[in-house]
Design a protein around this motif. Structure first.
Motif, PDB file in Angstrom:
ATOM      1  N   HIS A 272      17.621  77.314  56.370  1.00 45.50           N
ATOM      2  CA  HIS A 272      16.770  76.723  57.193  1.00 45.50           C
ATOM      3  C   HIS A 272      17.248  76.806  58.830  1.00 45.50           C
ATOM      4  O   HIS A 272      16.489  76.912  59.730  1.00 45.50           O
ATOM      5  CB  HIS A 272      16.761  75.200  56.886  1.00 45.50           C
ATOM      6  N   MET A 273      18.754  76.634  58.774  1.00 44.16           N
ATOM      7  CA  MET A 273      19.181  77.016  60.194  1.00 44.16           C
ATOM      8  C   MET A 273      18.955  78.232  60.977  1.00 44.16           C
ATOM      9  O   MET A 273      18.548  78.367  62.090  1.00 44.16           O
ATOM     10  CB  MET A 273      20.829  76.773  59.941  1.00 44.16           C
ATOM     11  N   LEU A 274      18.914  79.395  60.088  1.00 48.23           N
ATOM     12  CA  LEU A 274      18.576  80.698  60.642  1.00 48.23           C
ATOM     13  C   LEU A 274      17.260  80.702  61.134  1.00 48.23           C
ATOM     14  O   LEU A 274      16.669  81.166  62.372  1.00 48.23           O
ATOM     15  CB  LEU A 274      18.780  81.723  59.705  1.00 48.23           C
ATOM     16  N   ARG A 275      16.215  80.084  60.455  1.00 48.17           N
ATOM     17  CA  ARG A 275      15.044  79.854  60.851  1.00 48.17           C
ATOM     18  C   ARG A 275      14.657  78.955  62.071  1.00 48.17           C
ATOM     19  O   ARG A 275      13.950  79.160  62.999  1.00 48.17           O
ATOM     20  CB  ARG A 275      14.014  79.512  59.695  1.00 48.17           C
ATOM     21  N   PHE A 276      15.474  78.074  61.992  1.00 49.35           N
ATOM     22  CA  PHE A 276      15.482  77.165  63.349  1.00 49.35           C
ATOM     23  C   PHE A 276      15.988  77.702  64.497  1.00 49.35           C
ATOM     24  O   PHE A 276      15.557  77.535  65.660  1.00 49.35           O
ATOM     25  CB  PHE A 276      16.274  75.918  63.005  1.00 49.35           C
ATOM     26  N   LEU A 277      17.117  78.353  64.330  1.00 49.54           N
ATOM     27  CA  LEU A 277      17.792  78.901  65.467  1.00 49.54           C
ATOM     28  C   LEU A 277      16.932  80.205  66.233  1.00 49.54           C
ATOM     29  O   LEU A 277      17.063  80.302  67.533  1.00 49.54           O
ATOM     30  CB  LEU A 277      19.102  79.244  65.297  1.00 49.54           C
ATOM     31  N   ALA A 278      16.292  80.819  65.175  1.00 47.58           N
ATOM     32  CA  ALA A 278      15.628  82.230  65.778  1.00 47.58           C
ATOM     33  C   ALA A 278      14.890  81.894  66.997  1.00 47.58           C
ATOM     34  O   ALA A 278      15.020  82.713  67.914  1.00 47.58           O
ATOM     35  CB  ALA A 278      14.799  82.823  64.601  1.00 47.58           C
ATOM     36  N   PRO A 279      13.929  81.159  67.012  1.00 45.20           N
ATOM     37  CA  PRO A 279      13.010  81.048  68.174  1.00 45.20           C
ATOM     38  C   PRO A 279      13.812  80.712  69.422  1.00 45.20           C
ATOM     39  O   PRO A 279      13.413  81.041  70.818  1.00 45.20           O
ATOM     40  CB  PRO A 279      11.997  80.160  67.866  1.00 45.20           C
TER      41      PRO A 279
ATOM     42  N   SER B 243      13.951  87.175  65.383  1.00 49.16           N
ATOM     43  CA  SER B 243      13.375  86.605  64.176  1.00 49.16           C
ATOM     44  C   SER B 243      14.493  86.332  63.161  1.00 49.16           C
ATOM     45  O   SER B 243      15.789  86.640  63.741  1.00 49.16           O
ATOM     46  CB  SER B 243      12.426  87.571  63.484  1.00 49.16           C
ATOM     47  N   ALA B 244      14.412  85.589  62.273  1.00 51.09           N
ATOM     48  CA  ALA B 244      15.563  85.069  61.337  1.00 51.09           C
ATOM     49  C   ALA B 244      16.101  86.168  60.719  1.00 51.09           C
ATOM     50  O   ALA B 244      17.365  86.212  60.405  1.00 51.09           O
ATOM     51  CB  ALA B 244      14.945  84.290  60.464  1.00 51.09           C
TER      52      ALA B 244
ATOM     53  N   ILE C 207      23.943  87.403  66.165  1.00 49.26           N
ATOM     54  CA  ILE C 207      22.562  87.333  66.428  1.00 49.26           C
ATOM     55  C   ILE C 207      22.272  88.722  67.297  1.00 49.26           C
ATOM     56  O   ILE C 207      22.900  89.059  68.540  1.00 49.26           O
ATOM     57  CB  ILE C 207      22.138  86.306  67.299  1.00 49.26           C
ATOM     58  N   LYS C 208      21.496  89.574  66.671  1.00 47.35           N
ATOM     59  CA  LYS C 208      21.132  90.854  67.229  1.00 47.35           C
ATOM     60  C   LYS C 208      20.153  90.872  68.350  1.00 47.35           C
ATOM     61  O   LYS C 208      19.124  90.495  68.500  1.00 47.35           O
ATOM     62  CB  LYS C 208      20.551  91.734  66.321  1.00 47.35           C
ATOM     63  N   ALA C 209      20.801  91.047  69.602  1.00 49.34           N
ATOM     64  CA  ALA C 209      19.889  91.360  70.832  1.00 49.34           C
ATOM     65  C   ALA C 209      19.014  90.261  71.002  1.00 49.34           C
ATOM     66  O   ALA C 209      17.722  90.319  71.277  1.00 49.34           O
ATOM     67  CB  ALA C 209      19.041  92.712  70.876  1.00 49.34           C
ATOM     68  N   PRO C 210      19.675  88.971  71.554  1.00 46.29           N
ATOM     69  CA  PRO C 210      18.826  87.934  71.719  1.00 46.29           C
ATOM     70  C   PRO C 210      18.166  88.102  72.951  1.00 46.29           C
ATOM     71  O   PRO C 210      18.775  88.726  74.156  1.00 46.29           O
ATOM     72  CB  PRO C 210      19.927  86.695  71.719  1.00 46.29           C
ATOM     73  N   THR C 211      17.195  87.501  73.266  1.00 45.30           N
ATOM     74  CA  THR C 211      16.317  87.734  74.475  1.00 45.30           C
ATOM     75  C   THR C 211      16.302  86.527  75.210  1.00 45.30           C
ATOM     76  O   THR C 211      15.864  86.587  76.335  1.00 45.30           O
ATOM     77  CB  THR C 211      14.861  88.110  74.134  1.00 45.30           C
ATOM     78  N   LYS C 212      16.838  85.380  74.770  1.00 42.76           N
ATOM     79  CA  LYS C 212      17.082  84.232  75.687  1.00 42.76           C
ATOM     80  C   LYS C 212      18.137  83.269  74.818  1.00 42.76           C
ATOM     81  O   LYS C 212      18.543  83.622  73.736  1.00 42.76           O
ATOM     82  CB  LYS C 212      15.776  83.215  75.646  1.00 42.76           C
ATOM     83  N   LEU C 213      18.643  82.251  75.643  1.00 38.03           N
ATOM     84  CA  LEU C 213      19.716  81.481  75.133  1.00 38.03           C
ATOM     85  C   LEU C 213      19.407  80.036  75.456  1.00 38.03           C
ATOM     86  O   LEU C 213      18.839  79.886  76.237  1.00 38.03           O
ATOM     87  CB  LEU C 213      20.988  81.701  75.869  1.00 38.03           C
ATOM     88  N   PRO C 214      19.791  79.154  74.357  1.00 36.33           N
ATOM     89  CA  PRO C 214      19.689  77.614  74.774  1.00 36.33           C
ATOM     90  C   PRO C 214      20.322  77.307  75.743  1.00 36.33           C
ATOM     91  O   PRO C 214      21.501  77.805  76.360  1.00 36.33           O
ATOM     92  CB  PRO C 214      20.170  77.122  73.498  1.00 36.33           C
ATOM     93  N   ALA C 215      20.111  76.077  76.559  1.00 35.42           N
ATOM     94  CA  ALA C 215      20.613  75.510  77.806  1.00 35.42           C
ATOM     95  C   ALA C 215      22.048  75.469  77.484  1.00 35.42           C
ATOM     96  O   ALA C 215      22.703  75.650  78.472  1.00 35.42           O
ATOM     97  CB  ALA C 215      20.187  74.351  78.022  1.00 35.42           C
ATOM     98  N   VAL C 216      22.632  75.075  76.325  1.00 35.51           N
ATOM     99  CA  VAL C 216      24.009  74.986  76.105  1.00 35.51           C
ATOM    100  C   VAL C 216      24.858  75.883  76.594  1.00 35.51           C
ATOM    101  O   VAL C 216      26.001  75.956  77.005  1.00 35.51           O
ATOM    102  CB  VAL C 216      24.429  74.254  74.644  1.00 35.51           C
TER     103      VAL C 216
END
Length: 119
Positions: free
Chosen positions: A61-68, A73-74, A92-101
Motif C-alpha cells: 500500500h505504501m508503494l502505491r501511495f508514494l508512487a504518484p 509507477s509503483a 525509486i527509479k528516475a522520479p520526476t517530482k519530489l514531495p515538499a519535504v
C-alpha cells in the motif's frame, strides 16, 4: 553496487541519489488514520499508511501511495530491505517530482552551510 554499500549510501540523510535512482530510508507507520508523508526522523522519513501490517500489505500500500508523489509507477519502486518491517529502504527509479519535504530538508541543510546536504 553491492547490497552492503546500498544500505549506507544515505549517510546522515534520509535520502541519497545513486545516479537517477533515489534511495530513501523510511520509518513506516501502518494502520494509521490516513496515508501521509511526514517529517524526517533522524536518518529516516516518516510515512504513515492506513493498511494493516499483514503479509506485507502495508508495504504494498505504501508503494502505491508514494508512487504518484514521486511521479513514477509503483513498479518503479523497489524495496531494498524491510518489506515486513517498519524500517525500510526504497529505491525509486528516475522520479520526476519530489514531495515538499525534500525541498524543506535542502533549505534547512543550507542554513548550516553549503556542504551540509552532502554530509
Amino acid at each position: 553496487m553491492t547490497k552492503k554499500s546500498s544500505r549506507h549510501i544515505t549517510g546522515d540523510a534520509f535520502f541519497a541519489w545513486d545516479g537517477d535512482v533515489l534511495v530513501l530510508n523510511i520509518l513506516g507507520k501502518p494502520s494509521a488514520s490516513k496515508d501521509a508523508i511526514g517529517k524526517p526522523f533522524g536518518k529516516q522519513l516518516k510515512v504513515s499508511v492506513t493498511a494493516a501490517p499483514v503479509a506485507g500489505r502495508a508495504t504494498d500500500h505504501m508503494l502505491r501511495f508514494l508512487a504518484p508523489h514521486f511521479g513514477v509507477s509503483a513498479s518503479d519502486i523497489t524495496v531494498v530491505f524491510g518489506r515486513m518491517n517498519v524500517n525500510k529502504q526504497l529505491r525509486i527509479k528516475a522520479p520526476t517530482k519530489l514531495p515538499a519535504v525534500f525541498s524543506q530538508h535542502h533549505e534547512q541543510a543550507s542554513l548550516f552551510g553549503a556542504d551540509a546536504a552532502d554530509r
